[in-house]
Design a protein around this motif. Structure first.
Motif, PDB file in Angstrom:
ATOM      1  N   LEU A 286       0.844  -1.199   0.000  1.00  6.59           N
ATOM      2  CA  LEU A 286       0.000   0.000   0.000  1.00  6.59           C
ATOM      3  C   LEU A 286       0.875   1.241   0.000  1.00  6.59           C
ATOM      4  CD1 LEU A 286      -2.907   1.269   0.435  1.00  6.59           C
ATOM      5  CD2 LEU A 286      -2.315   1.311   2.879  1.00  6.59           C
ATOM      6  N   ASN A 287       0.651   2.126  -0.967  1.00  8.64           N
ATOM      7  CA  ASN A 287       1.238   3.458  -0.925  1.00  8.64           C
ATOM      8  C   ASN A 287       0.385   4.271   0.044  1.00  8.64           C
ATOM      9  OD1 ASN A 287       1.583   6.324  -1.540  1.00  8.64           O
ATOM     10  ND2 ASN A 287       2.806   5.661  -3.280  1.00  8.64           N
ATOM     11  N   VAL A 288       0.939   4.568   1.220  1.00  7.17           N
ATOM     12  CA  VAL A 288       0.140   5.147   2.299  1.00  7.17           C
ATOM     13  C   VAL A 288      -0.301   6.568   1.968  1.00  7.17           C
ATOM     14  CG1 VAL A 288       0.175   5.818   4.734  1.00  7.17           C
ATOM     15  CG2 VAL A 288       1.214   3.656   4.022  1.00  7.17           C
ATOM     16  N   LEU A 289       0.565   7.379   1.371  1.00  2.33           N
ATOM     17  CA  LEU A 289       0.187   8.756   1.068  1.00  2.33           C
ATOM     18  C   LEU A 289      -0.909   8.823   0.006  1.00  2.33           C
ATOM     19  CD1 LEU A 289       3.613  10.639   1.102  1.00  2.33           C
ATOM     20  CD2 LEU A 289       1.930  10.396   2.939  1.00  2.33           C
ATOM     21  N   ARG A 290      -0.851   7.918  -0.960  1.00  3.64           N
ATOM     22  CA  ARG A 290      -1.891   7.888  -2.001  1.00  3.64           C
ATOM     23  C   ARG A 290      -3.043   6.956  -1.632  1.00  3.64           C
ATOM     24  NH1 ARG A 290       2.552   7.038  -6.840  1.00  3.64           N
ATOM     25  NH2 ARG A 290       3.669   9.007  -6.513  1.00  3.64           N
ATOM     26  N   TRP A 291      -2.844   6.143  -0.619  1.00  2.00           N
ATOM     27  CA  TRP A 291      -3.781   5.097  -0.192  1.00  2.00           C
ATOM     28  C   TRP A 291      -4.209   4.255  -1.404  1.00  2.00           C
ATOM     29  CZ3 TRP A 291      -3.529   4.876   4.892  1.00  2.00           C
ATOM     30  CH2 TRP A 291      -4.261   3.876   5.541  1.00  2.00           C
ATOM     31  N   ALA A 292      -3.194   3.719  -2.078  1.00  2.00           N
ATOM     32  CA  ALA A 292      -3.426   2.988  -3.321  1.00  2.00           C
ATOM     33  C   ALA A 292      -2.473   1.809  -3.411  1.00  2.00           C
ATOM     34  CB  ALA A 292      -3.232   3.902  -4.528  1.00  2.00           C
ATOM     35  N   VAL A 293      -2.900   0.780  -4.133  1.00  2.15           N
ATOM     36  CA  VAL A 293      -2.066  -0.371  -4.488  1.00  2.15           C
ATOM     37  C   VAL A 293      -2.038  -0.445  -6.006  1.00  2.15           C
ATOM     38  CG1 VAL A 293      -1.851  -2.878  -4.453  1.00  2.15           C
ATOM     39  CG2 VAL A 293      -2.550  -1.664  -2.374  1.00  2.15           C
ATOM     40  N   ASP A 294      -0.844  -0.322  -6.585  1.00  2.00           N
ATOM     41  CA  ASP A 294      -0.690  -0.333  -8.045  1.00  2.00           C
ATOM     42  C   ASP A 294      -1.630   0.677  -8.701  1.00  2.00           C
ATOM     43  OD1 ASP A 294       1.226  -2.364  -7.902  1.00  2.00           O
ATOM     44  OD2 ASP A 294      -0.311  -3.935  -7.988  1.00  2.00           O
ATOM     45  N   GLY A 295      -1.779   1.852  -8.066  1.00  2.00           N
ATOM     46  CA  GLY A 295      -2.612   2.903  -8.615  1.00  2.00           C
ATOM     47  C   GLY A 295      -4.090   2.771  -8.332  1.00  2.00           C
ATOM     48  N   ARG A 296      -4.527   1.708  -7.672  1.00  2.00           N
ATOM     49  CA  ARG A 296      -5.946   1.492  -7.385  1.00  2.00           C
ATOM     50  C   ARG A 296      -6.300   2.053  -6.006  1.00  2.00           C
ATOM     51  NH1 ARG A 296      -4.107  -3.573  -8.211  1.00  2.00           N
ATOM     52  NH2 ARG A 296      -4.976  -4.272  -6.216  1.00  2.00           N
ATOM     53  N   ASP A 297      -7.348   2.862  -5.946  1.00  2.00           N
ATOM     54  CA  ASP A 297      -7.807   3.447  -4.693  1.00  2.00           C
ATOM     55  C   ASP A 297      -8.251   2.335  -3.734  1.00  2.00           C
ATOM     56  OD1 ASP A 297      -9.380   4.676  -2.647  1.00  2.00           O
ATOM     57  OD2 ASP A 297      -9.758   6.383  -3.949  1.00  2.00           O
ATOM     58  N   MET A 298      -7.709   2.338  -2.524  1.00  4.96           N
ATOM     59  CA  MET A 298      -7.980   1.255  -1.575  1.00  4.96           C
ATOM     60  C   MET A 298      -8.778   1.712  -0.360  1.00  4.96           C
ATOM     61  SD  MET A 298      -6.593  -1.265  -3.138  1.00  4.96           S
ATOM     62  CE  MET A 298      -6.343  -2.604  -1.964  1.00  4.96           C
ATOM     63  N   ARG A 299      -9.441   2.873  -0.448  1.00  8.10           N
ATOM     64  CA  ARG A 299     -10.139   3.379   0.740  1.00  8.10           C
ATOM     65  C   ARG A 299     -11.272   2.466   1.183  1.00  8.10           C
ATOM     66  NH1 ARG A 299     -11.256   9.461  -1.155  1.00  8.10           N
ATOM     67  NH2 ARG A 299     -11.390   8.328  -3.144  1.00  8.10           N
TER      68      ARG A 299
ATOM     69  N   ARG B  96     -11.513  -0.992   0.340  1.00  6.15           N
ATOM     70  CA  ARG B  96     -10.997  -2.321   0.642  1.00  6.15           C
ATOM     71  C   ARG B  96     -10.114  -2.330   1.888  1.00  6.15           C
ATOM     72  NH1 ARG B  96      -7.420  -5.750  -3.581  1.00  6.15           N
ATOM     73  NH2 ARG B  96      -6.701  -7.360  -2.146  1.00  6.15           N
ATOM     74  N   LEU B  97      -9.363  -1.251   2.097  1.00  9.94           N
ATOM     75  CA  LEU B  97      -8.506  -1.116   3.283  1.00  9.94           C
ATOM     76  C   LEU B  97      -8.897   0.173   3.998  1.00  9.94           C
ATOM     77  CD1 LEU B  97      -5.025  -2.071   1.753  1.00  9.94           C
ATOM     78  CD2 LEU B  97      -6.534  -3.542   3.116  1.00  9.94           C
ATOM     79  N   PRO B  98      -9.982   0.162   4.763  1.00 12.08           N
ATOM     80  CA  PRO B  98     -10.463   1.390   5.415  1.00 12.08           C
ATOM     81  C   PRO B  98      -9.378   2.004   6.300  1.00 12.08           C
ATOM     82  CG  PRO B  98     -12.107  -0.353   5.577  1.00 12.08           C
ATOM     83  CD  PRO B  98     -10.853  -0.995   5.051  1.00 12.08           C
ATOM     84  N   PRO B  99      -9.130   3.299   6.144  1.00 15.88           N
ATOM     85  CA  PRO B  99      -8.065   3.942   6.924  1.00 15.88           C
ATOM     86  C   PRO B  99      -8.222   3.782   8.425  1.00 15.88           C
ATOM     87  CG  PRO B  99      -8.730   5.351   5.107  1.00 15.88           C
ATOM     88  CD  PRO B  99      -9.695   4.215   5.131  1.00 15.88           C
ATOM     89  N   ASP B 100      -9.468   3.804   8.921  1.00 13.96           N
ATOM     90  CA  ASP B 100      -9.646   3.708  10.372  1.00 13.96           C
ATOM     91  C   ASP B 100      -9.459   2.289  10.896  1.00 13.96           C
ATOM     92  OD1 ASP B 100     -11.927   2.636   9.267  1.00 13.96           O
ATOM     93  OD2 ASP B 100     -13.319   3.734  10.543  1.00 13.96           O
ATOM     94  N   MET B 101      -9.280   1.338  10.010  1.00  6.38           N
ATOM     95  CA  MET B 101      -8.921  -0.011  10.438  1.00  6.38           C
ATOM     96  C   MET B 101      -7.410  -0.198  10.461  1.00  6.38           C
ATOM     97  SD  MET B 101     -11.815  -2.431   8.633  1.00  6.38           S
ATOM     98  CE  MET B 101     -11.088  -3.901   9.367  1.00  6.38           C
ATOM     99  N   LEU B 102      -6.728   0.393   9.470  1.00  4.48           N
ATOM    100  CA  LEU B 102      -5.271   0.277   9.453  1.00  4.48           C
ATOM    101  C   LEU B 102      -4.620   1.171  10.495  1.00  4.48           C
ATOM    102  CD1 LEU B 102      -5.829  -1.270   6.800  1.00  4.48           C
ATOM    103  CD2 LEU B 102      -3.780  -0.186   5.876  1.00  4.48           C
ATOM    104  N   GLN B 103      -5.286   2.288  10.857  1.00  7.40           N
ATOM    105  CA  GLN B 103      -4.789   3.175  11.904  1.00  7.40           C
ATOM    106  C   GLN B 103      -5.979   3.540  12.799  1.00  7.40           C
ATOM    107  OE1 GLN B 103      -3.762   5.070  14.584  1.00  7.40           O
ATOM    108  NE2 GLN B 103      -4.602   6.827  13.455  1.00  7.40           N
ATOM    109  N   PRO B 104      -6.278   2.712  13.812  1.00  4.12           N
ATOM    110  CA  PRO B 104      -7.507   2.880  14.585  1.00  4.12           C
ATOM    111  C   PRO B 104      -7.409   3.822  15.780  1.00  4.12           C
ATOM    112  CG  PRO B 104      -6.407   0.859  15.246  1.00  4.12           C
ATOM    113  CD  PRO B 104      -5.575   1.445  14.138  1.00  4.12           C
TER     114      PRO B 104
END
Length: 389
Positions: free
Chosen positions: A140-153, A155-163
């Motif tokens: 995961l590119n944390v600043l872009r919140w993306a994997v290979d350019g795909r928005d992951m908000r 699939r990988l909710p920010p409040d779960m990865l940093q609760p």
């Protein structure tokens, strides 16, 4: 050189003396990494020290802060203590203030450091362990919140990865770029705050002033210009011009903020001019590597199953002359990522880290952007780890 203590006055360096408590910065053999001072003057302790200033102000902060009616905390992304001290003539506003160096966190990178400022936690606890981090086998590119350019908000909710709650759950106003409002990283490290967006730097001054005049006791403001210029142009004339412009911004704040307001300026990390000194990993290392994460100056290598020891040996053989080549276990045992490293954070680390003390970076073909990075950060050198307060 050792670094000054607050009692020495603002922006002075002193030679180390017998019994000095400062770590040695230069060795005749190999330098030692500058480890974050997680129990003392560190960016992870700053915001909470300011929020609790009326009850228990840390001794490393100026005593005048305890009586301030309002505090404005400004983060100038990418301004290291060494870079500022070498350019005092370009920063009359900053160097007119009472100042001292404090430590950043590990890795010394924006995604981790800004989250440590807002949560009061090291990476081992808040879990955003780098610019690019492994999450269940995907990077995961944390600043872009993306994997290979795909928005992951989703699939990988920010409040779960940093609760963890930010700013002690007090939800202060945050003045930052308007385009950051809906980003996944903003949700992860500033979730729940009152967002005040600006389009141009002059509006940062206006928005901040309005909030203080409205009675806000704590305002957080963020400016990214120095970091962006350093990445694209390095530490030469463009950097000098941007530092002068950022200092002008600080000067405008000093002139415009109401009486009994304290202006506190800090950074998240410093910079190193790397230029084209980018190392391609040799086949002797890559044969053991499944994938990479981190960034050029804190490169995590994730081993193919069962090859961790062989990878560590090969990496040390190739790069020990210019980098701290360390295992995940050493990073955790020595407290690089804080005194506690949770299970989730541990899983996001690689097996071997390349952390250079020379001005070089390590190439990952999957880590790319719109231009070649000239200035970089992430490692544990004094230039990257000490920031001005």
């Amino acid at each position: 050189y050792g670094l000054s203590t607050p009692g020495d006055g603002p922006y002075r360096l002193r030679s180390p003396t017998s019994g000095s408590s400062w770590r040695t910065l230069v060795s005749t053999d190999r330098p030692s990494p500058v480890l974050p001072d997680y129990s003392g003057p560190c960016i992870s302790n700053l915001a909470y020290g300011l929020l609790d200033r009326h009850e228990r102000l840390p001794g490393w902060l100026p005593g005048e802060l305890a009586a301030a009616r309002s505090v404005v905390l400004v983060v100038l992304d990418g301004l290291g203590w060494e870079q500022l001290d070498a350019r005092r003539h370009l920063a009359p506003a900053l160097t007119s203030m009472v100042g001292r160096p404090i430590s950043s966190v590990a890795p010394s990178t924006t995604a981790t450091a800004l989250t440590s400022i807002s949560t009061g936690l090291a990476a081992g606890e808040h879990g955003l362990v780098g610019y690019r981090m492994d999450v269940d086998g995907e990077v995961l590119n944390v600043l872009r919140w993306a994997v290979d350019g795909r928005d992951m908000r989703r699939r990988l909710p920010p409040d779960m990865l940093q609760p963890h709650a930010v700013f002690q759950g007090r939800k202060p106003p945050v003045v930052t770029k308007a385009e950051f409002e809906q980003s996944g990283f903003t949700a992860a490290h500033l979730g729940g705050v009152h967002f005040a967006g600006y389009r141009l730097p002059s509006s940062l001054v206006v928005e901040t002033g309005h909030l203080v005049q409205a009675g806000e006791p704590f305002v957080y403001a963020y400016y990214d210009g120095i970091d962006k210029v350093s990445h694209e142009y390095g530490l030469d004339a463009h950097y000098d011009a941007e530092l002068a412009a950022a200092d002008g911004l600080v000067g405008q704040l000093l002139e415009s903020l109401p009486h009994e307001t304290a202006l506190v300026v800090v950074s998240d990390h410093g910079q190193v001019h790397v230029g084209d000194r980018v190392r391609v990993l040799p086949d002797a290392i890559l044969r053991h590597v499944d994938h990479q994460s981190g960034e050029g100056r804190f490169r995590w290598l994730h081993a193919i199953g069962g090859r961790g020891d062989a990878l560590l040996d090969a990496a040390r053989e190739a790069f020990a002359h210019e980098a701290w080549v360390v295992s995940r276990e050493q990073v955790i045992d020595e407290g690089w990522f804080g005194p506690r490293v949770g299970a989730e954070a541990r899983r996001r680390l690689g097996d071997v880290a390349l952390v250079p003390f020379e001005p070089v970076a390590y190439f990952d073909p999957d880590d790319s952007g719109p231009f070649q990075l000239i200035g970089r950060h992430g490692s544990l050198t004094p230039a990257e780890m000490y920031v001005p307060l």
